[in-house]
Design a protein around this motif. Structure first.
Motif, PDB file in Angstrom:
ATOM      1  N   GLN A 262       0.831  -1.198   0.000  1.00 45.68           N
ATOM      2  CA  GLN A 262       0.000   0.000   0.000  1.00 45.68           C
ATOM      3  C   GLN A 262       0.873   1.258   0.000  1.00 45.68           C
ATOM      4  O   GLN A 262       1.940   1.279   0.629  1.00 45.68           O
ATOM      5  CB  GLN A 262      -0.926  -0.005   1.210  1.00 45.68           C
TER       6      GLN A 262
ATOM      7  N   TYR B 213      -9.380  -3.844  -0.474  1.00 40.05           N
ATOM      8  CA  TYR B 213      -9.555  -3.942  -1.926  1.00 40.05           C
ATOM      9  C   TYR B 213     -10.735  -4.863  -2.252  1.00 40.05           C
ATOM     10  O   TYR B 213     -11.546  -4.561  -3.127  1.00 40.05           O
ATOM     11  CB  TYR B 213      -8.282  -4.467  -2.587  1.00 40.05           C
TER      12      TYR B 213
ATOM     13  N   ARG C 114     -11.160   1.075   1.113  1.00 42.60           N
ATOM     14  CA  ARG C 114      -9.845   1.701   1.302  1.00 42.60           C
ATOM     15  C   ARG C 114      -9.943   3.030   2.050  1.00 42.60           C
ATOM     16  O   ARG C 114      -9.024   3.416   2.778  1.00 42.60           O
ATOM     17  CB  ARG C 114      -9.161   1.901  -0.051  1.00 42.60           C
TER      18      ARG C 114
ATOM     19  N   TRP D 170      -3.407   7.044  -1.681  1.00 41.55           N
ATOM     20  CA  TRP D 170      -3.842   6.085  -2.690  1.00 41.55           C
ATOM     21  C   TRP D 170      -3.523   6.582  -4.101  1.00 41.55           C
ATOM     22  O   TRP D 170      -3.566   7.791  -4.380  1.00 41.55           O
ATOM     23  CB  TRP D 170      -5.343   5.823  -2.561  1.00 41.55           C
TER      24      TRP D 170
ATOM     25  N   ASP E 168      -4.300   1.587  -7.236  1.00 39.95           N
ATOM     26  CA  ASP E 168      -5.070   0.988  -6.149  1.00 39.95           C
ATOM     27  C   ASP E 168      -6.543   0.907  -6.514  1.00 39.95           C
ATOM     28  O   ASP E 168      -7.223  -0.061  -6.161  1.00 39.95           O
ATOM     29  CB  ASP E 168      -4.870   1.789  -4.864  1.00 39.95           C
TER      30      ASP E 168
ATOM     31  N   GLU F 125      -8.616  -2.510  -6.753  1.00 39.70           N
ATOM     32  CA  GLU F 125      -9.883  -2.671  -6.034  1.00 39.70           C
ATOM     33  C   GLU F 125     -10.988  -3.123  -6.979  1.00 39.70           C
ATOM     34  O   GLU F 125     -11.789  -4.014  -6.647  1.00 39.70           O
ATOM     35  CB  GLU F 125     -10.258  -1.351  -5.384  1.00 39.70           C
TER      36      GLU F 125
END
Length: 511
Positions: free
Chosen positions: A389, A415, A420, A432, A436, A440
Protein backbone atom coordinates in the motif's frame (compact mmCIF):
# COMPACT_ATOMS: atom_id res chain seq x y z
CA UNK A 1 -25.18 18.35 16.57
CA UNK A 2 -25.77 15.21 14.53
CA UNK A 3 -28.84 14.53 12.42
CA UNK A 4 -30.30 11.05 12.54
CA UNK A 5 -30.48 9.10 9.28
CA UNK A 6 -34.04 8.62 8.00
CA UNK A 7 -35.69 5.43 9.17
CA UNK A 8 -36.47 2.71 6.64
CA UNK A 9 -40.22 3.19 6.28
CA UNK A 10 -41.62 -0.32 6.55
CA UNK A 11 -40.74 -2.47 9.59
CA UNK A 12 -39.49 -5.95 8.70
CA UNK A 13 -40.52 -9.13 10.50
CA UNK A 14 -37.61 -11.25 11.75
CA UNK A 15 -37.06 -13.87 14.42
CA UNK A 16 -38.02 -12.04 17.61
CA UNK A 17 -40.32 -9.37 16.20
CA UNK A 18 -40.34 -6.28 14.00
CA UNK A 19 -37.26 -4.17 13.21
CA UNK A 20 -36.59 -1.02 11.27
CA UNK A 21 -33.30 0.36 10.00
CA UNK A 22 -31.86 3.45 8.38
CA UNK A 23 -31.54 4.76 4.83
CA UNK A 24 -28.01 5.84 3.87
CA UNK A 25 -27.18 8.63 1.37
CA UNK A 26 -25.78 5.96 -0.98
CA UNK A 27 -29.33 4.62 -1.41
CA UNK A 28 -28.41 1.57 0.60
CA UNK A 29 -30.58 0.58 3.54
CA UNK A 30 -28.89 -0.65 6.70
CA UNK A 31 -30.04 -2.57 9.76
CA UNK A 32 -27.37 -2.33 12.43
CA UNK A 33 -27.16 -4.27 15.66
CA UNK A 34 -29.79 -6.89 14.82
CA UNK A 35 -29.96 -9.61 17.52
CA UNK A 36 -29.67 -13.19 16.28
CA UNK A 37 -29.35 -14.98 19.65
CA UNK A 38 -29.95 -14.39 23.33
CA UNK A 39 -27.23 -12.45 25.18
CA UNK A 40 -24.62 -15.06 26.28
CA UNK A 41 -24.34 -13.73 29.82
CA UNK A 42 -24.62 -15.10 33.37
CA UNK A 43 -25.72 -18.76 33.14
CA UNK A 44 -25.48 -18.60 29.32
CA UNK A 45 -21.76 -17.88 29.42
CA UNK A 46 -20.02 -20.82 27.68
CA UNK A 47 -23.24 -22.27 26.35
CA UNK A 48 -24.33 -22.66 22.74
CA UNK A 49 -26.22 -19.58 21.51
CA UNK A 50 -29.82 -19.64 22.63
CA UNK A 51 -32.93 -18.37 20.79
CA UNK A 52 -33.65 -14.67 21.11
CA UNK A 53 -36.58 -13.60 23.26
CA UNK A 54 -39.44 -11.90 21.44
CA UNK A 55 -39.85 -8.16 21.94
CA UNK A 56 -42.86 -5.89 21.76
CA UNK A 57 -43.16 -3.02 19.31
CA UNK A 58 -40.43 -2.23 16.77
CA UNK A 59 -36.74 -2.82 17.47
CA UNK A 60 -34.74 0.13 16.15
CA UNK A 61 -31.71 -1.37 14.37
CA UNK A 62 -30.12 2.03 13.79
CA UNK A 63 -26.72 1.72 15.47
CA UNK A 64 -23.91 -0.79 15.88
CA UNK A 65 -23.99 -3.12 18.87
CA UNK A 66 -20.97 -3.47 21.18
CA UNK A 67 -18.16 -5.73 20.07
CA UNK A 68 -17.58 -8.90 22.07
CA UNK A 69 -15.45 -8.54 25.21
CA UNK A 70 -11.76 -8.24 24.20
CA UNK A 71 -8.65 -6.04 24.50
CA UNK A 72 -9.08 -2.64 22.87
CA UNK A 73 -7.10 -0.97 20.08
CA UNK A 74 -4.91 2.11 20.52
CA UNK A 75 -5.40 5.15 18.29
CA UNK A 76 -1.89 4.86 16.83
CA UNK A 77 -2.38 1.30 15.57
CA UNK A 78 -2.49 0.71 11.84
CA UNK A 79 -6.03 -0.66 11.89
CA UNK A 80 -7.66 1.83 14.22
CA UNK A 81 -11.24 2.62 13.20
CA UNK A 82 -12.48 4.43 16.29
CA UNK A 83 -13.42 3.41 19.81
CA UNK A 84 -16.11 0.76 20.20
CA UNK A 85 -18.18 -0.22 23.19
CA UNK A 86 -17.58 -3.78 24.39
CA UNK A 87 -19.86 -6.24 26.14
CA UNK A 88 -20.56 -9.92 26.65
CA UNK A 89 -23.98 -9.07 25.20
CA UNK A 90 -22.67 -9.00 21.63
CA UNK A 91 -24.47 -11.52 19.41
CA UNK A 92 -25.72 -9.15 16.75
CA UNK A 93 -25.29 -8.73 13.03
CA UNK A 94 -25.30 -5.83 10.58
CA UNK A 95 -27.10 -5.89 7.23
CA UNK A 96 -26.72 -3.61 4.21
CA UNK A 97 -29.00 -4.00 1.18
CA UNK A 98 -29.75 -2.02 -1.98
CA UNK A 99 -33.24 -0.61 -2.13
CA UNK A 100 -36.00 -2.70 -3.70
CA UNK A 101 -33.80 -5.71 -4.30
CA UNK A 102 -35.08 -9.27 -4.64
CA UNK A 103 -33.20 -12.56 -4.40
CA UNK A 104 -29.83 -10.81 -4.42
CA UNK A 105 -26.66 -12.76 -3.62
CA UNK A 106 -25.73 -12.58 0.06
CA UNK A 107 -22.12 -12.03 1.17
CA UNK A 108 -21.46 -12.70 4.86
CA UNK A 109 -18.26 -11.37 6.44
CA UNK A 110 -16.58 -13.22 9.36
CA UNK A 111 -13.92 -11.12 11.05
CA UNK A 112 -10.41 -12.21 11.96
CA UNK A 113 -8.24 -11.39 14.94
CA UNK A 114 -6.70 -14.67 16.04
CA UNK A 115 -10.01 -15.69 17.66
CA UNK A 116 -9.01 -13.15 20.35
CA UNK A 117 -10.28 -9.84 18.97
CA UNK A 118 -12.48 -8.60 16.14
CA UNK A 119 -15.62 -6.62 15.40
CA UNK A 120 -18.50 -6.79 12.95
CA UNK A 121 -18.65 -2.99 12.96
CA UNK A 122 -15.14 -1.90 11.92
CA UNK A 123 -15.14 0.58 9.06
CA UNK A 124 -12.82 -1.56 6.93
CA UNK A 125 -15.48 -4.30 7.01
CA UNK A 126 -18.38 -2.02 6.05
CA UNK A 127 -20.94 -3.70 3.85
CA UNK A 128 -22.19 -0.49 2.24
CA UNK A 129 -19.80 -0.38 -0.77
CA UNK A 130 -20.60 -3.88 -2.03
CA UNK A 131 -24.30 -3.45 -1.27
CA UNK A 132 -24.20 -0.50 -3.69
CA UNK A 133 -23.09 -3.04 -6.32
CA UNK A 134 -26.27 -5.09 -5.86
CA UNK A 135 -25.63 -7.70 -3.17
CA UNK A 136 -26.92 -8.03 0.38
CA UNK A 137 -23.99 -7.74 2.78
CA UNK A 138 -24.02 -9.10 6.32
CA UNK A 139 -21.40 -8.90 9.08
CA UNK A 140 -21.86 -11.36 11.92
CA UNK A 141 -20.39 -11.21 15.42
CA UNK A 142 -19.10 -14.13 17.47
CA UNK A 143 -17.59 -14.56 20.90
CA UNK A 144 -13.80 -14.38 20.99
CA UNK A 145 -11.01 -15.28 23.40
CA UNK A 146 -11.69 -17.40 26.45
CA UNK A 147 -15.34 -16.38 26.45
CA UNK A 148 -15.77 -17.86 22.99
CA UNK A 149 -13.46 -20.86 22.99
CA UNK A 150 -13.08 -22.43 26.43
CA UNK A 151 -13.10 -26.20 26.84
CA UNK A 152 -13.50 -27.61 30.34
CA UNK A 153 -14.49 -31.01 31.79
CA UNK A 154 -17.58 -29.55 33.48
CA UNK A 155 -18.67 -27.93 30.23
CA UNK A 156 -18.24 -31.26 28.48
CA UNK A 157 -20.42 -33.00 31.06
CA UNK A 158 -23.22 -30.43 30.86
CA UNK A 159 -23.25 -30.30 27.06
CA UNK A 160 -23.21 -32.63 24.10
CA UNK A 161 -20.18 -34.71 25.11
CA UNK A 162 -17.71 -32.02 24.10
CA UNK A 163 -16.98 -28.40 24.90
CA UNK A 164 -15.41 -25.33 23.35
CA UNK A 165 -16.04 -23.74 19.95
CA UNK A 166 -18.82 -21.45 21.23
CA UNK A 167 -17.67 -18.75 18.84
CA UNK A 168 -18.09 -21.18 15.93
CA UNK A 169 -21.55 -22.04 17.23
CA UNK A 170 -22.33 -18.31 17.19
CA UNK A 171 -21.32 -18.18 13.53
CA UNK A 172 -23.56 -21.15 12.73
CA UNK A 173 -26.44 -19.59 14.67
CA UNK A 174 -26.03 -16.35 12.71
CA UNK A 175 -26.01 -18.28 9.41
CA UNK A 176 -29.23 -20.03 10.45
CA UNK A 177 -30.76 -16.63 11.21
CA UNK A 178 -29.69 -15.46 7.75
CA UNK A 179 -31.22 -18.53 6.12
CA UNK A 180 -34.52 -17.89 7.91
CA UNK A 181 -34.72 -14.11 7.54
CA UNK A 182 -32.56 -12.69 4.76
CA UNK A 183 -35.29 -12.95 2.09
CA UNK A 184 -37.12 -10.19 3.97
CA UNK A 185 -34.16 -7.91 3.19
CA UNK A 186 -34.04 -8.85 -0.50
CA UNK A 187 -31.41 -11.56 -0.17
CA UNK A 188 -31.49 -15.08 -1.55
CA UNK A 189 -31.13 -17.62 1.32
CA UNK A 190 -30.00 -20.22 -1.21
CA UNK A 191 -27.16 -18.04 -2.47
CA UNK A 192 -25.04 -17.22 0.58
CA UNK A 193 -21.27 -16.77 0.32
CA UNK A 194 -19.25 -16.78 3.54
CA UNK A 195 -16.06 -14.71 3.51
CA UNK A 196 -13.36 -14.30 6.13
CA UNK A 197 -9.76 -13.22 6.65
CA UNK A 198 -7.15 -14.67 9.04
CA UNK A 199 -9.14 -16.27 11.90
CA UNK A 200 -12.18 -15.41 9.80
CA UNK A 201 -10.67 -17.47 6.98
CA UNK A 202 -9.95 -20.28 9.40
CA UNK A 203 -13.59 -20.01 10.47
CA UNK A 204 -14.69 -20.35 6.84
CA UNK A 205 -12.66 -23.56 6.50
CA UNK A 206 -13.96 -24.87 9.83
CA UNK A 207 -17.54 -24.18 8.74
CA UNK A 208 -16.79 -26.05 5.54
CA UNK A 209 -15.63 -28.95 7.73
CA UNK A 210 -18.64 -28.87 10.05
CA UNK A 211 -21.76 -30.97 9.53
CA UNK A 212 -23.53 -28.49 11.82
CA UNK A 213 -23.16 -25.85 9.07
CA UNK A 214 -24.45 -28.06 6.25
CA UNK A 215 -26.73 -26.23 3.83
CA UNK A 216 -26.08 -22.78 5.32
CA UNK A 217 -23.84 -21.45 2.53
CA UNK A 218 -23.31 -22.06 -1.17
CA UNK A 219 -19.77 -20.71 -1.58
CA UNK A 220 -16.75 -19.91 0.60
CA UNK A 221 -13.95 -17.35 0.42
CA UNK A 222 -10.87 -17.64 2.63
CA UNK A 223 -8.17 -14.98 2.92
CA UNK A 224 -4.93 -15.97 4.66
CA UNK A 225 -5.67 -18.74 7.10
CA UNK A 226 -6.89 -22.33 7.40
CA UNK A 227 -6.65 -25.32 9.77
CA UNK A 228 -4.71 -27.29 7.15
CA UNK A 229 -0.98 -27.90 7.29
CA UNK A 230 -0.57 -29.05 10.88
CA UNK A 231 0.20 -25.64 12.35
CA UNK A 232 -3.11 -24.24 13.59
CA UNK A 233 -5.37 -27.27 13.42
CA UNK A 234 -8.00 -28.14 16.02
CA UNK A 235 -6.84 -29.48 19.40
CA UNK A 236 -7.91 -32.83 20.90
CA UNK A 237 -10.63 -32.39 23.52
CA UNK A 238 -8.55 -33.77 26.41
CA UNK A 239 -5.76 -31.26 25.73
CA UNK A 240 -8.22 -28.38 25.51
CA UNK A 241 -9.95 -29.44 28.73
CA UNK A 242 -6.60 -29.50 30.52
CA UNK A 243 -5.96 -25.97 29.33
CA UNK A 244 -9.37 -24.98 30.70
CA UNK A 245 -8.48 -26.41 34.11
CA UNK A 246 -5.18 -24.51 34.08
CA UNK A 247 -7.10 -21.31 33.37
CA UNK A 248 -9.46 -22.06 36.25
CA UNK A 249 -6.45 -22.47 38.55
CA UNK A 250 -4.88 -19.23 37.35
CA UNK A 251 -8.11 -17.36 38.09
CA UNK A 252 -8.46 -18.91 41.54
CA UNK A 253 -11.83 -20.45 40.74
CA UNK A 254 -12.98 -23.72 42.31
CA UNK A 255 -15.56 -24.69 39.71
CA UNK A 256 -17.30 -23.79 36.48
CA UNK A 257 -19.91 -21.95 38.54
CA UNK A 258 -17.15 -19.77 40.00
CA UNK A 259 -15.80 -19.09 36.50
CA UNK A 260 -19.25 -18.01 35.32
CA UNK A 261 -19.52 -15.62 38.26
CA UNK A 262 -16.22 -13.85 37.54
CA UNK A 263 -16.18 -10.46 35.81
CA UNK A 264 -15.57 -10.89 32.13
CA UNK A 265 -12.57 -8.56 32.05
CA UNK A 266 -10.70 -10.78 34.51
CA UNK A 267 -11.22 -13.73 32.20
CA UNK A 268 -10.06 -11.90 29.07
CA UNK A 269 -6.96 -10.66 30.95
CA UNK A 270 -5.83 -14.16 31.97
CA UNK A 271 -2.37 -15.14 30.75
CA UNK A 272 -3.01 -18.87 30.31
CA UNK A 273 -2.33 -19.96 26.73
CA UNK A 274 -5.13 -21.89 25.02
CA UNK A 275 -5.63 -23.40 21.61
CA UNK A 276 -8.87 -21.84 20.38
CA UNK A 277 -10.40 -24.62 18.26
CA UNK A 278 -11.27 -27.99 19.79
CA UNK A 279 -12.24 -31.34 18.32
CA UNK A 280 -15.43 -31.32 20.35
CA UNK A 281 -17.15 -34.17 18.48
CA UNK A 282 -20.08 -31.94 17.53
CA UNK A 283 -19.06 -28.83 15.62
CA UNK A 284 -15.60 -30.15 14.76
CA UNK A 285 -15.12 -33.92 14.57
CA UNK A 286 -11.55 -34.22 13.26
CA UNK A 287 -8.68 -32.44 11.58
CA UNK A 288 -9.17 -30.68 8.27
CA UNK A 289 -7.18 -33.38 6.49
CA UNK A 290 -9.25 -36.17 8.05
CA UNK A 291 -12.56 -34.48 7.30
CA UNK A 292 -11.80 -33.71 3.67
CA UNK A 293 -10.13 -37.05 2.91
CA UNK A 294 -13.37 -38.75 3.99
CA UNK A 295 -15.39 -36.45 1.73
CA UNK A 296 -17.27 -35.10 4.74
CA UNK A 297 -16.75 -31.40 4.01
CA UNK A 298 -19.49 -29.10 2.80
CA UNK A 299 -18.62 -29.40 -0.87
CA UNK A 300 -18.90 -25.86 -2.23
CA UNK A 301 -16.74 -23.75 -4.58
CA UNK A 302 -13.91 -21.98 -2.76
CA UNK A 303 -11.93 -18.84 -3.56
CA UNK A 304 -8.81 -18.65 -1.40
CA UNK A 305 -5.40 -17.01 -1.23
CA UNK A 306 -2.82 -15.06 0.73
CA UNK A 307 -0.46 -12.08 0.58
CA UNK A 308 3.18 -12.00 -0.44
CA UNK A 309 4.75 -10.75 2.81
CA UNK A 310 2.68 -12.32 5.58
CA UNK A 311 3.77 -15.09 7.92
CA UNK A 312 2.76 -16.56 11.24
CA UNK A 313 6.43 -17.27 12.16
CA UNK A 314 8.74 -14.64 10.64
CA UNK A 315 12.52 -14.92 10.86
CA UNK A 316 14.57 -12.49 12.92
CA UNK A 317 16.86 -9.84 11.40
CA UNK A 318 19.14 -11.20 8.68
CA UNK A 319 22.30 -9.66 7.26
CA UNK A 320 22.97 -12.19 4.50
CA UNK A 321 22.30 -15.72 3.23
CA UNK A 322 24.72 -17.12 5.83
CA UNK A 323 22.58 -15.76 8.64
CA UNK A 324 19.49 -17.18 6.92
CA UNK A 325 21.18 -20.58 6.69
CA UNK A 326 21.86 -20.55 10.42
CA UNK A 327 18.27 -19.70 11.29
CA UNK A 328 16.92 -22.22 8.77
CA UNK A 329 19.00 -25.01 10.34
CA UNK A 330 17.61 -24.13 13.75
CA UNK A 331 14.03 -24.12 12.48
CA UNK A 332 14.04 -26.94 9.90
CA UNK A 333 16.95 -29.19 10.87
CA UNK A 334 17.96 -31.67 8.19
CA UNK A 335 15.57 -30.13 5.66
CA UNK A 336 17.27 -26.71 5.78
CA UNK A 337 19.61 -27.40 2.86
CA UNK A 338 16.82 -28.44 0.50
CA UNK A 339 14.69 -25.50 1.57
CA UNK A 340 17.51 -23.01 1.01
CA UNK A 341 18.14 -24.49 -2.44
CA UNK A 342 14.46 -24.13 -3.35
CA UNK A 343 14.33 -20.55 -2.05
CA UNK A 344 17.55 -19.34 -3.64
CA UNK A 345 16.89 -15.60 -3.92
CA UNK A 346 20.20 -13.80 -3.34
CA UNK A 347 18.34 -11.17 -1.32
CA UNK A 348 18.34 -12.86 2.10
CA UNK A 349 15.37 -10.91 3.55
CA UNK A 350 13.28 -11.74 0.47
CA UNK A 351 14.17 -15.44 0.65
CA UNK A 352 13.48 -15.45 4.39
CA UNK A 353 10.08 -13.81 3.92
CA UNK A 354 9.13 -16.34 1.23
CA UNK A 355 10.22 -19.29 3.37
CA UNK A 356 8.41 -18.03 6.49
CA UNK A 357 5.26 -17.34 4.48
CA UNK A 358 5.16 -20.69 2.70
CA UNK A 359 5.98 -22.67 5.84
CA UNK A 360 2.85 -21.23 7.44
CA UNK A 361 0.02 -19.44 5.66
CA UNK A 362 1.15 -20.38 2.14
CA UNK A 363 1.02 -24.06 3.02
CA UNK A 364 -2.31 -23.65 4.77
CA UNK A 365 -3.91 -22.23 1.64
CA UNK A 366 -2.22 -24.60 -0.82
CA UNK A 367 -3.32 -27.61 1.20
CA UNK A 368 -6.88 -26.29 1.37
CA UNK A 369 -7.03 -25.94 -2.41
CA UNK A 370 -5.45 -29.35 -2.88
CA UNK A 371 -7.76 -31.22 -0.54
CA UNK A 372 -10.84 -29.57 -2.04
CA UNK A 373 -9.70 -30.47 -5.56
CA UNK A 374 -8.87 -34.04 -4.58
CA UNK A 375 -11.85 -34.88 -2.38
CA UNK A 376 -14.59 -32.50 -3.55
CA UNK A 377 -16.55 -32.01 -6.73
CA UNK A 378 -16.63 -28.20 -6.64
CA UNK A 379 -13.72 -26.07 -7.91
CA UNK A 380 -11.10 -24.07 -6.06
CA UNK A 381 -9.75 -20.72 -7.26
CA UNK A 382 -6.64 -19.08 -5.83
CA UNK A 383 -4.94 -15.68 -5.63
CA UNK A 384 -1.65 -14.14 -4.45
CA UNK A 385 -1.88 -10.49 -3.32
CA UNK A 386 1.33 -8.50 -3.84
CA UNK A 387 0.45 -4.80 -3.51
CA UNK A 388 2.41 -2.74 -0.97
CA UNK A 389 0.00 0.00 0.00
CA UNK A 390 1.22 3.56 -0.71
CA UNK A 391 1.72 5.23 2.66
CA UNK A 392 1.39 8.92 3.39
CA UNK A 393 4.78 10.62 3.88
CA UNK A 394 6.08 10.40 7.43
CA UNK A 395 3.23 8.26 8.76
CA UNK A 396 4.06 6.13 11.81
CA UNK A 397 2.16 3.40 13.68
CA UNK A 398 2.62 1.69 17.03
CA UNK A 399 2.37 -1.80 15.55
CA UNK A 400 3.32 -1.49 11.88
CA UNK A 401 6.45 -0.37 10.00
CA UNK A 402 5.57 0.99 6.55
CA UNK A 403 9.21 0.63 5.48
CA UNK A 404 9.35 -3.14 5.90
CA UNK A 405 5.82 -4.51 6.09
CA UNK A 406 5.28 -5.04 2.36
CA UNK A 407 2.04 -6.72 1.24
CA UNK A 408 1.03 -7.44 4.81
CA UNK A 409 -1.44 -9.78 6.50
CA UNK A 410 -4.94 -8.30 5.93
CA UNK A 411 -3.61 -5.67 3.52
CA UNK A 412 -5.86 -7.10 0.81
CA UNK A 413 -9.14 -6.71 2.71
CA UNK A 414 -10.02 -3.10 1.76
CA UNK A 415 -9.56 -3.94 -1.93
CA UNK A 416 -11.97 -6.88 -1.78
CA UNK A 417 -14.57 -4.90 0.18
CA UNK A 418 -14.04 -1.46 -1.45
CA UNK A 419 -13.25 0.08 1.93
CA UNK A 420 -9.85 1.70 1.30
CA UNK A 421 -11.21 5.02 2.54
CA UNK A 422 -11.49 3.56 6.04
CA UNK A 423 -7.69 3.69 6.43
CA UNK A 424 -7.85 7.49 6.22
CA UNK A 425 -10.82 7.83 8.54
CA UNK A 426 -9.08 9.74 11.38
CA UNK A 427 -5.75 10.72 9.84
CA UNK A 428 -4.14 10.46 6.43
CA UNK A 429 -2.25 7.16 6.45
CA UNK A 430 -2.43 6.17 2.76
CA UNK A 431 -1.76 8.23 -0.36
CA UNK A 432 -3.84 6.08 -2.69
CA UNK A 433 -2.83 5.93 -6.34
CA UNK A 434 -4.75 5.12 -9.55
CA UNK A 435 -3.34 1.59 -9.47
CA UNK A 436 -5.07 0.99 -6.15
CA UNK A 437 -8.43 1.86 -7.66
CA UNK A 438 -7.87 -0.50 -10.58
CA UNK A 439 -6.80 -3.26 -8.19
CA UNK A 440 -9.88 -2.67 -6.03
CA UNK A 441 -12.06 -2.93 -9.13
CA UNK A 442 -10.32 -6.17 -10.15
CA UNK A 443 -10.65 -7.81 -6.76
CA UNK A 444 -14.15 -6.68 -5.84
CA UNK A 445 -15.40 -7.71 -9.29
CA UNK A 446 -13.97 -11.19 -8.74
CA UNK A 447 -15.64 -11.45 -5.32
CA UNK A 448 -19.00 -10.22 -6.62
CA UNK A 449 -19.00 -12.55 -9.63
CA UNK A 450 -18.01 -15.48 -7.43
CA UNK A 451 -20.91 -14.69 -5.09
CA UNK A 452 -23.32 -14.44 -8.00
CA UNK A 453 -22.35 -17.60 -9.85
CA UNK A 454 -19.53 -19.53 -8.19
CA UNK A 455 -16.78 -18.57 -10.68
CA UNK A 456 -14.70 -15.38 -10.30
CA UNK A 457 -14.23 -13.08 -13.29
CA UNK A 458 -12.58 -9.66 -13.35
CA UNK A 459 -11.83 -6.89 -15.87
CA UNK A 460 -8.17 -7.73 -16.54
CA UNK A 461 -8.12 -11.47 -15.97
CA UNK A 462 -11.52 -12.42 -17.34
CA UNK A 463 -12.36 -15.92 -16.11
CA UNK A 464 -10.08 -17.02 -13.31
CA UNK A 465 -8.43 -20.44 -13.72
CA UNK A 466 -9.64 -23.37 -11.66
CA UNK A 467 -7.00 -24.89 -9.43
CA UNK A 468 -5.31 -27.91 -11.01
CA UNK A 469 -2.55 -29.67 -9.03
CA UNK A 470 -0.87 -30.81 -12.24
CA UNK A 471 -0.36 -27.21 -13.41
CA UNK A 472 -1.09 -25.13 -10.28
CA UNK A 473 -1.89 -21.53 -11.18
CA UNK A 474 -3.34 -18.56 -9.39
CA UNK A 475 -4.08 -14.89 -9.99
CA UNK A 476 -1.26 -12.50 -9.11
CA UNK A 477 -3.07 -9.47 -7.70
CA UNK A 478 -1.30 -6.17 -8.34
CA UNK A 479 -2.15 -2.90 -10.10
CA UNK A 480 -1.58 -4.96 -13.24
CA UNK A 481 -2.92 -8.40 -12.35
CA UNK A 482 -2.09 -11.58 -14.25
CA UNK A 483 -2.35 -15.35 -14.14
CA UNK A 484 0.83 -17.10 -13.07
CA UNK A 485 2.21 -20.38 -11.78
CA UNK A 486 1.58 -20.80 -8.04
CA UNK A 487 4.85 -19.59 -6.43
CA UNK A 488 6.78 -22.44 -4.81
CA UNK A 489 3.70 -24.67 -4.80
CA UNK A 490 5.71 -27.87 -4.94
CA UNK A 491 8.45 -26.57 -2.67
CA UNK A 492 5.93 -26.27 0.17
CA UNK A 493 6.10 -30.05 0.50
CA UNK A 494 9.53 -29.55 2.08
CA UNK A 495 8.06 -28.01 5.21
CA UNK A 496 6.26 -31.06 6.54
CA UNK A 497 6.19 -34.72 5.51
CA UNK A 498 2.43 -34.73 6.02
CA UNK A 499 1.74 -31.68 3.84
CA UNK A 500 1.46 -31.30 0.09
CA UNK A 501 4.40 -33.57 -0.73
CA UNK A 502 2.58 -36.64 0.55
CA UNK A 503 -1.01 -35.58 -0.04
CA UNK A 504 -3.10 -38.56 -1.16
CA UNK A 505 -3.55 -38.72 -4.93
CA UNK A 506 -0.71 -36.32 -5.75
CA UNK A 507 2.31 -38.47 -6.43
CA UNK A 508 3.82 -36.21 -9.06
CA UNK A 509 7.50 -35.49 -8.33
CA UNK A 510 8.30 -32.06 -6.99
CA UNK A 511 9.93 -29.54 -9.32
Amino acid sequence: MTVAAPVVAKPIAVDGGLIDGISLPSRVDAWLGVPFAAPPVRDLRWKPPQPIQRWNGVFHADRFAPECLQPLRGSLQNHYFGNEAISEDCLYLNIWAPKATHKAPVIVWIYGGGFQIGSASMANYSGEPLAKAGVVRVNLAYRVGTLGFLAHPELTREGHGGSGNYGLMDQISALKWIRNNIANFGGDPNNVTIVGQSAGSMSVALLQMSAAAKGLFARAVGMSGSPFGGMLGPTPLATAEAQGLSLQKELGARSLADLRALPGDRITAAAMRRDPITIDGHVITGTAEQTFSKGQQNDVPILIGYTRDESFRPFGPLADRGALADQAKTRFGAKAGAILSAYADADAPRAAADIARDATVGRQMADWASYQQRFGTQPAFAYFFTRRQPYAPGIRFSDHDPETVGAYHSGDVPYWLRTRGSLNLFRLTRAWEPGDLSLEQEMSAALLSFARGGAPTSPTIGKWPKFDPQTPRLVWLAPTSRIMAWPHYRDMGLFDTASIATRPGDARPRD
